[in-house]
Design a protein around this motif. Sequence first.
Motif, PDB file in Angstrom:
ATOM      1  N   ARG A 216     -48.656  44.747  64.493  1.00 32.49           N
ATOM      2  CA  ARG A 216     -49.543  43.980  63.616  1.00 32.49           C
ATOM      3  C   ARG A 216     -50.940  43.874  64.203  1.00 32.49           C
ATOM      4  O   ARG A 216     -51.116  43.482  65.348  1.00 32.49           O
TER       5      ARG A 216
ATOM      6  N   TRP B 266     -43.117  36.246  59.109  1.00 33.25           N
ATOM      7  CA  TRP B 266     -43.991  35.653  60.130  1.00 33.25           C
ATOM      8  C   TRP B 266     -43.100  35.076  61.226  1.00 33.25           C
ATOM      9  O   TRP B 266     -42.087  34.435  60.952  1.00 33.25           O
TER      10      TRP B 266
ATOM     11  N   LYS C 111     -57.155  29.134  57.076  1.00 37.58           N
ATOM     12  CA  LYS C 111     -57.537  30.540  56.908  1.00 37.58           C
ATOM     13  C   LYS C 111     -58.729  30.698  55.979  1.00 37.58           C
ATOM     14  O   LYS C 111     -59.658  31.444  56.281  1.00 37.58           O
TER      15      LYS C 111
ATOM     16  N   LYS D 254     -48.125  25.376  59.643  1.00 35.08           N
ATOM     17  CA  LYS D 254     -46.898  25.654  60.410  1.00 35.08           C
ATOM     18  C   LYS D 254     -46.006  24.408  60.446  1.00 35.08           C
ATOM     19  O   LYS D 254     -44.807  24.481  60.197  1.00 35.08           O
TER      20      LYS D 254
ATOM     21  N   GLY E 136     -53.917  35.506  64.024  1.00 34.68           N
ATOM     22  CA  GLY E 136     -54.599  35.469  62.736  1.00 34.68           C
ATOM     23  C   GLY E 136     -55.508  34.267  62.681  1.00 34.68           C
ATOM     24  O   GLY E 136     -55.142  33.216  62.163  1.00 34.68           O
TER      25      GLY E 136
ATOM     26  N   THR F 211     -47.223  35.584  68.597  1.00 36.84           N
ATOM     27  CA  THR F 211     -48.643  35.592  68.200  1.00 36.84           C
ATOM     28  C   THR F 211     -49.451  34.671  69.111  1.00 36.84           C
ATOM     29  O   THR F 211     -50.535  35.021  69.575  1.00 36.84           O
TER      30      THR F 211
ATOM     31  N   ASN G 104     -47.864  37.397  55.742  1.00 37.83           N
ATOM     32  CA  ASN G 104     -48.125  37.630  57.157  1.00 37.83           C
ATOM     33  C   ASN G 104     -46.775  38.093  57.717  1.00 37.83           C
ATOM     34  O   ASN G 104     -45.792  37.373  57.536  1.00 37.83           O
TER      35      ASN G 104
HETATM   36  N1  GLU Z   1     -50.594  32.316  61.780  1.00 37.31           N
HETATM   37  C1  GLU Z   1     -51.406  33.013  62.723  1.00 37.31           C
HETATM   38  C2  GLU Z   1     -50.753  34.292  63.186  1.00 37.31           C
HETATM   39  O1  GLU Z   1     -49.736  34.699  62.680  1.00 37.31           O
HETATM   40  C3  GLU Z   1     -51.802  32.115  63.869  1.00 37.31           C
HETATM   41  C4  GLU Z   1     -50.906  32.086  65.047  1.00 37.31           C
HETATM   42  C5  GLU Z   1     -49.593  31.479  64.723  1.00 37.31           C
HETATM   43  O2  GLU Z   1     -49.583  30.317  64.344  1.00 37.31           O
HETATM   44  O3  GLU Z   1     -48.622  32.200  64.781  1.00 37.31           O
HETATM   45  O4  GLU Z   1     -51.287  34.925  64.034  1.00 37.31           O
END
Ligand code: GLU
Length: 397
Positions: free
Chosen positions: A374, A126, A239, A102, A40, A17, A176
């Motif tokens: 996605r 995720w 978010k 995170k 995201g 991502t 996610n």
């Molecule tokens: N959580 C968001 C995503 O899945 C931001 C980027 C990341 O931290 O992975 O896109």
Amino acid sequence: MLKELAQIASAVQVSSTMAIDALAKQMKADGVDVIGFGAGEPDFNTPAHIKAAADRAIADNLTRYTPASGTLALKEAVCQRMREDCGVAYVPSQVVVSTGAKHCVYLALRALVNPGDEVILPAPYWVSYLELIKMVGGRPVVVSAGEKDGFKITAEQLAAAITPRTKALILNNPGNPTGMVYHREELEAIARVCVEHDLYMISDEVYYGLMYDGEPFVSAAALGNGVEDRVILVNGVSKSYAMTGWRIGYLLSSERVAKVMSNYVSHSTGSPCAISQAAAVAALSGPQDCVEEMRKAFEQRRNYIVERMNRMDGVSCIRPEGAFYVMMNMEQLIGKTIHGEPIHTSDQFCAAFLRHGLVATVPGSGFGAPNFVRWSYSASMENIKKGMDRLEAFLKS
Ligand code: GLU
């Protein structure tokens, strides 16, 4: 000859991502008309009253270290917001603030996992969960849920994956990359298994403010029956308040777990950014209408994207119930050629779509869902319309 680098760190894969987002941002900076649906990250600006609180913090010289696990003011604001929104009762000594949700997941895993312990991870997951489990020396045990299951695992699947080495489950709700939501009965059944088998449950609820169709959100910590002692709740301001760059996430857990995580951050980060913490207090304790305004906009975007995508030949999606992601099913495109490029995987699709369609999306491979792509609809409606037009044109070619 230089000695080898550390094995665990060297094995870490780059976040797909973050990589796609960086690539799309670079292309834009180079003058390419690319549209990003990669990361995201809400396109909204952080609301004015939150930014004003940060300005005040700077003017008032709140620019020094804070307690390692966050200021008392922020911990109180977190407890109050979680009580009002999720009906969960925590006190500040059960809260640990860190640099984004995170890092909070990392801290929770650090507190729980010994080398070789298994952590159950529902797929699609995720992208960072998988690596984070490995980064603490744990073994990810992936339990897959298909599109026809609403991308959600059942309590039976969870129970079947448990071994004497299982320490915890990571649940992301709303999810996610799927946007799907575990509802009360599903959650209760999963929680029961965690209690019966003595598992911890890391419940990442960072998208709880983004629920659609008037559905209520149920927090894992609000279920009762003993699961609250096992839940480590992950949340943050990124978010719901459009505050991704401020890097404020928080954990709520038993005092026993909170103490371990708090000691850990006292050596690993020092403290979260003082100014961001002041801004987060304003976000959590100030007016909440900004959250609802953004939520409504996301819901409209979801409706549009789902409707358009399902009218196109070759792709489809199920209707997400929360967060701001949609998983596009691209199974029917496997084996086809688009713009002269053979499409056998979602990675190939995303690469070709970026090159020829100038749209950045993330391949499902990184989420444990190889035939999906996605889309993050945290983009303006104008860009979403353009993105859908480009998808349509790309598929026709
Ligand atoms: N959580 C968001 C995503 O899945 C931001 C980027 C990341 O931290 O992975 O896109």
